[in-house]
Design a protein around this motif. Sequence first.
Motif, mmCIF file in Angstrom:
data_model
loop_
_atom_site.group_PDB
_atom_site.id
_atom_site.type_symbol
_atom_site.label_atom_id
_atom_site.label_comp_id
_atom_site.label_asym_id
_atom_site.label_seq_id
_atom_site.Cartn_x
_atom_site.Cartn_y
_atom_site.Cartn_z
ATOM 1 N N LYS A 155 9.268 4.557 -0.137
ATOM 2 C CA LYS A 155 7.832 4.533 0.264
ATOM 3 C C LYS A 155 7.714 4.565 1.929
ATOM 4 O O LYS A 155 6.513 4.702 2.592
ATOM 5 N N ASN A 156 8.863 4.411 2.413
ATOM 6 C CA ASN A 156 8.846 4.472 4.005
ATOM 7 C C ASN A 156 7.958 3.435 4.797
ATOM 8 O O ASN A 156 7.180 3.994 5.660
ATOM 9 N N ILE A 157 7.863 2.250 4.164
ATOM 10 C CA ILE A 157 6.917 1.368 4.701
ATOM 11 C C ILE A 157 7.633 0.518 5.961
ATOM 12 O O ILE A 157 8.714 -0.025 5.807
ATOM 13 N N HIS A 158 6.644 0.255 6.745
ATOM 14 C CA HIS A 158 7.402 -0.314 8.286
ATOM 15 C C HIS A 158 6.928 -1.683 8.097
ATOM 16 O O HIS A 158 5.705 -1.997 7.852
ATOM 17 N N LEU A 159 7.981 -2.609 7.967
ATOM 18 C CA LEU A 159 7.781 -4.090 7.898
ATOM 19 C C LEU A 159 8.119 -4.760 9.064
ATOM 20 O O LEU A 159 9.415 -4.489 9.757
ATOM 21 N N THR A 160 7.321 -5.686 9.707
ATOM 22 C CA THR A 160 7.566 -6.415 10.850
ATOM 23 C C THR A 160 7.340 -7.785 10.449
ATOM 24 O O THR A 160 6.205 -8.368 9.889
ATOM 25 N N ALA A 188 2.112 -6.978 -1.343
ATOM 26 C CA ALA A 188 2.175 -6.132 -0.141
ATOM 27 C C ALA A 188 3.013 -4.968 -0.358
ATOM 28 O O ALA A 188 2.516 -3.795 -0.002
ATOM 29 N N ALA A 189 4.060 -5.260 -0.764
ATOM 30 C CA ALA A 189 5.105 -4.052 -1.008
ATOM 31 C C ALA A 189 4.665 -3.343 -2.108
ATOM 32 O O ALA A 189 4.665 -1.811 -2.052
ATOM 33 N N LYS A 190 3.980 -3.612 -3.355
ATOM 34 C CA LYS A 190 3.585 -2.865 -4.278
ATOM 35 C C LYS A 190 2.361 -1.898 -4.022
ATOM 36 O O LYS A 190 2.234 -0.724 -4.235
ATOM 37 N N TYR A 191 1.308 -2.533 -3.123
ATOM 38 C CA TYR A 191 0.194 -1.756 -3.196
ATOM 39 C C TYR A 191 -0.085 -1.277 -1.686
ATOM 40 O O TYR A 191 -1.047 -0.339 -1.448
ATOM 41 N N LYS A 197 2.187 0.161 6.471
ATOM 42 C CA LYS A 197 2.746 -1.135 7.169
ATOM 43 C C LYS A 197 2.340 -2.357 6.840
ATOM 44 O O LYS A 197 1.650 -2.604 6.134
ATOM 45 N N ILE A 198 3.490 -3.245 6.676
ATOM 46 C CA ILE A 198 3.245 -4.640 6.597
ATOM 47 C C ILE A 198 3.534 -5.515 7.734
ATOM 48 O O ILE A 198 4.675 -5.361 8.240
ATOM 49 N N GLU A 199 2.532 -6.360 8.122
ATOM 50 C CA GLU A 199 2.713 -7.103 9.402
ATOM 51 C C GLU A 199 2.905 -8.573 8.938
ATOM 52 O O GLU A 199 1.682 -8.969 8.223
ATOM 53 N N ILE A 200 3.785 -9.483 9.213
ATOM 54 C CA ILE A 200 3.602 -10.718 8.975
ATOM 55 C C ILE A 200 3.849 -11.486 10.339
ATOM 56 O O ILE A 200 4.702 -11.347 11.072
ATOM 57 N N THR A 201 2.688 -12.490 10.326
ATOM 58 C CA THR A 201 2.794 -13.172 11.595
ATOM 59 C C THR A 201 2.888 -14.594 11.274
ATOM 60 O O THR A 201 2.263 -15.231 10.368
ATOM 61 N N LEU A 202 4.006 -15.294 11.809
ATOM 62 C CA LEU A 202 4.000 -16.841 11.560
ATOM 63 C C LEU A 202 4.030 -17.760 12.998
ATOM 64 O O LEU A 202 4.618 -17.351 13.718
ATOM 65 N N SER A 203 3.232 -18.546 12.677
ATOM 66 C CA SER A 203 3.014 -19.533 13.926
ATOM 67 C C SER A 203 3.303 -21.092 13.311
ATOM 68 O O SER A 203 3.623 -21.318 12.005
ATOM 69 N N ARG A 204 3.145 -21.876 14.170
ATOM 70 C CA ARG A 204 3.273 -23.333 13.744
ATOM 71 C C ARG A 204 2.395 -23.730 12.769
ATOM 72 O O ARG A 204 2.435 -24.615 11.958
ATOM 73 N N THR A 205 0.964 -23.210 12.850
ATOM 74 C CA THR A 205 -0.063 -23.725 11.791
ATOM 75 C C THR A 205 -0.397 -22.508 10.585
ATOM 76 O O THR A 205 -0.994 -23.022 9.714
#
Length: 273
Positions: A155-160, A188-191, A197-205
């Motif tokens: 699917k050539n999806i860009h995941l970060t 997210a991968a399926k739909y 693109k799929i963007e994942i942002t992780l912080s302390r909270t």
Amino acid sequence: MLSRELAPVRSVAASLERRNPDDISQIDIDVQSELRPLVRALNGLFGRIETMIRRERDFIANAAHELRTPLAGLSIQAQVANNARQPEARAHALAQLRKGIQRTSRLVDQLLLLFKIESGEKETDRKSGFRLEPVVWSELAAESIEDVEGGLEGKNIHLTLRDESHGALIQGQRELLTILLRNLLGNAAKYTPAEGKIEITLSRTEMVIRNNCPELTPKDAARLGGRFFRPPGQVEAGSGLGLSIAGKIAEIHGVELSVQTVSGMFEVKLKFI
């Protein structure tokens, strides 16, 4: 005189005798005051039975949803082992099969535990069975991304992943939290459409997962997370349970889960309380 006094009792008895075995609706019969406590008690019993049956049906649906992927993996590994010509390849496939069986067995145990928790077990029982351990969110995210990367192939999806959590952790049940993230990232991968693109942002909270998605009406967006609900027009196979399961696991871990659509992006936010 006695026959007249017993007429309401016979009426209730006849009503119950005529019922189908799966009919647990409330008794709606006008009875004299002496019988009202009995009818109220029966209606209360029917209500509790209905809740129990609904809970068991939900559990069966959840278990089927969660076991589909690992069982498919076991089938593939068994095929690989069966077709292997070299002893080394066969040994590797059998080792992977054993690992898969162990993971699936552990998943079944955790699903049963989740069922007990949803069933309203006593707090002491929950604490004794709900084995807590410190779980690092960034490690869990990385492992979950590996689990769903196969769904991105072709699917050539860009995941970060942008990790600014600095080792933030939660006291929780690792397997259940893995189910939570696997469901969210799997959706997210399926739909996400091809070239998306799929963007994942992780912080302390918090953790935020954003992906391209078809436009949703406000009415459909409000229903996301409901059991068995899937927005109209979906072409991907699914049961509409993944987000519901994730929500329940988040709830029992004290994590706030919210979903919304923003400018053509589907956004799931986990806020660590």
